[in-house]
Design an enzyme around this catalytic site. Structure first.
Site, PDB file in Angstrom:
ATOM      1  N   MET A  29       0.839  -1.198   0.000  1.00  0.00           N
ATOM      2  CA  MET A  29       0.000   0.000   0.000  1.00  0.00           C
ATOM      3  C   MET A  29       0.882   1.260   0.000  1.00  0.00           C
ATOM      4  O   MET A  29       2.009   1.239   0.472  1.00  0.00           O
ATOM      5  CB  MET A  29      -0.892   0.026   1.248  1.00  0.00           C
ATOM      6  CG  MET A  29      -1.847  -1.133   1.376  1.00  0.00           C
ATOM      7  SD  MET A  29      -3.321  -0.971   0.380  1.00  0.00           S
ATOM      8  CE  MET A  29      -4.132   0.428   1.128  1.00  0.00           C
ATOM      9  N   SER A  66      -1.363   4.427  -8.185  1.00  0.00           N
ATOM     10  CA  SER A  66      -2.381   5.194  -8.924  1.00  0.00           C
ATOM     11  C   SER A  66      -1.771   6.443  -9.553  1.00  0.00           C
ATOM     12  O   SER A  66      -2.136   6.829 -10.664  1.00  0.00           O
ATOM     13  CB  SER A  66      -3.540   5.573  -8.011  1.00  0.00           C
ATOM     14  OG  SER A  66      -4.194   4.416  -7.534  1.00  0.00           O
ATOM     15  N   GLU A  90      -6.055  -1.190  -9.132  1.00  0.00           N
ATOM     16  CA  GLU A  90      -6.608  -2.173  -8.182  1.00  0.00           C
ATOM     17  C   GLU A  90      -6.688  -3.561  -8.827  1.00  0.00           C
ATOM     18  O   GLU A  90      -7.648  -4.311  -8.646  1.00  0.00           O
ATOM     19  CB  GLU A  90      -7.976  -1.734  -7.659  1.00  0.00           C
ATOM     20  CG  GLU A  90      -8.006  -0.359  -7.018  1.00  0.00           C
ATOM     21  CD  GLU A  90      -7.184  -0.245  -5.738  1.00  0.00           C
ATOM     22  OE1 GLU A  90      -6.808  -1.288  -5.160  1.00  0.00           O
ATOM     23  OE2 GLU A  90      -6.917   0.882  -5.306  1.00  0.00           O
TER      24      GLU A  90
END
Length: 193
Positions: A11, A16, A88
């Site tokens: 994470m 992104s 994702e």
């Protein structure tokens, strides 16, 4: 030959952001891209890819029943695509990963997938496992643990920051629910040492 790429990390590594920058680079040169993200991730609203540094773009949504090949091929028939980018990607299923591979092989469109490799218990997600096995190119995006080492694990925490050891594989959240750690600190925090 078009390739299937998998960019993976823990994470908070900037996946992104990198995806959105890649799409921008194609579009800046007059090339069309198609963006996808998981319908289950509604942290910022449906149909959006949003980075923590404030970049965002609209995206098509996929869930377990989405035929990725059909959706991409239909768009490509209307407006030729130069690249497809999937955020994702850990939430893809095995069939969808093979559909993306078929897009590369049969339609000649590069596919760039971005996702986390493992869940909060250190287990591979289905989509990540499939991409690790099928993708032409694997690239780790690095981020750091609180100790300064490379973070490779995702620790799920409660509201007070205590580790969560059991639960469903998927629980959507950001910095409020997950901490990226090196393996050593992941094991220590999960075991209570």
């Amino acid at each position: 030959m078009a390739k299937l790429y998998f960019y993976y990390s823990s994470m908070n590594a900037g996946k992104s952001t990198i995806l959105l920058q890649s799409s921008f680079n194609y579009r800046e040169r007059g090339m069309e891209t198609m963006l996808w993200t998981a319908a289950v991730d509604d942290r910022y609203g449906h149909g959006l890819i949003v980075s923590r540094i404030g970049l965002e773009a609209e995206a098509h949504l996929f869930d377990a029943g989405t035929d990725m090949f059909a959706g991409i091929a239909a768009q490509h028939a209307q407006t030729p695509l130069s690249c497809v980018l999937v955020d994702e990607a850990q939430f893809l299923n095995m069939a969808q990963v093979w559909q993306l591979a078929a897009i590369c092989d049969r339609l000649g469109i590069p596919i760039l997938c971005y996702g986390i490799r493992t869940d909060f218990q250190g287990q591979l997600f289905e989509g990540s496992a499939a991409l690790l096995g099928v993708a032409d190119t694997l690239t780790e995006i690095k981020t750091i643990c609180e100790c300064g080492r490379k973070a490779t694990m995702n620790l799920r925490v409660d509201g007070e920051g205590h580790p969560i050891r059991e639960g469903e594989q998927t629980e959507i959240g950001g910095n409020d629910r997950y901490v990226a750690l090196c393996r050593r600190h992941f094991v220590e925090r999960r075991s209570g040492h």
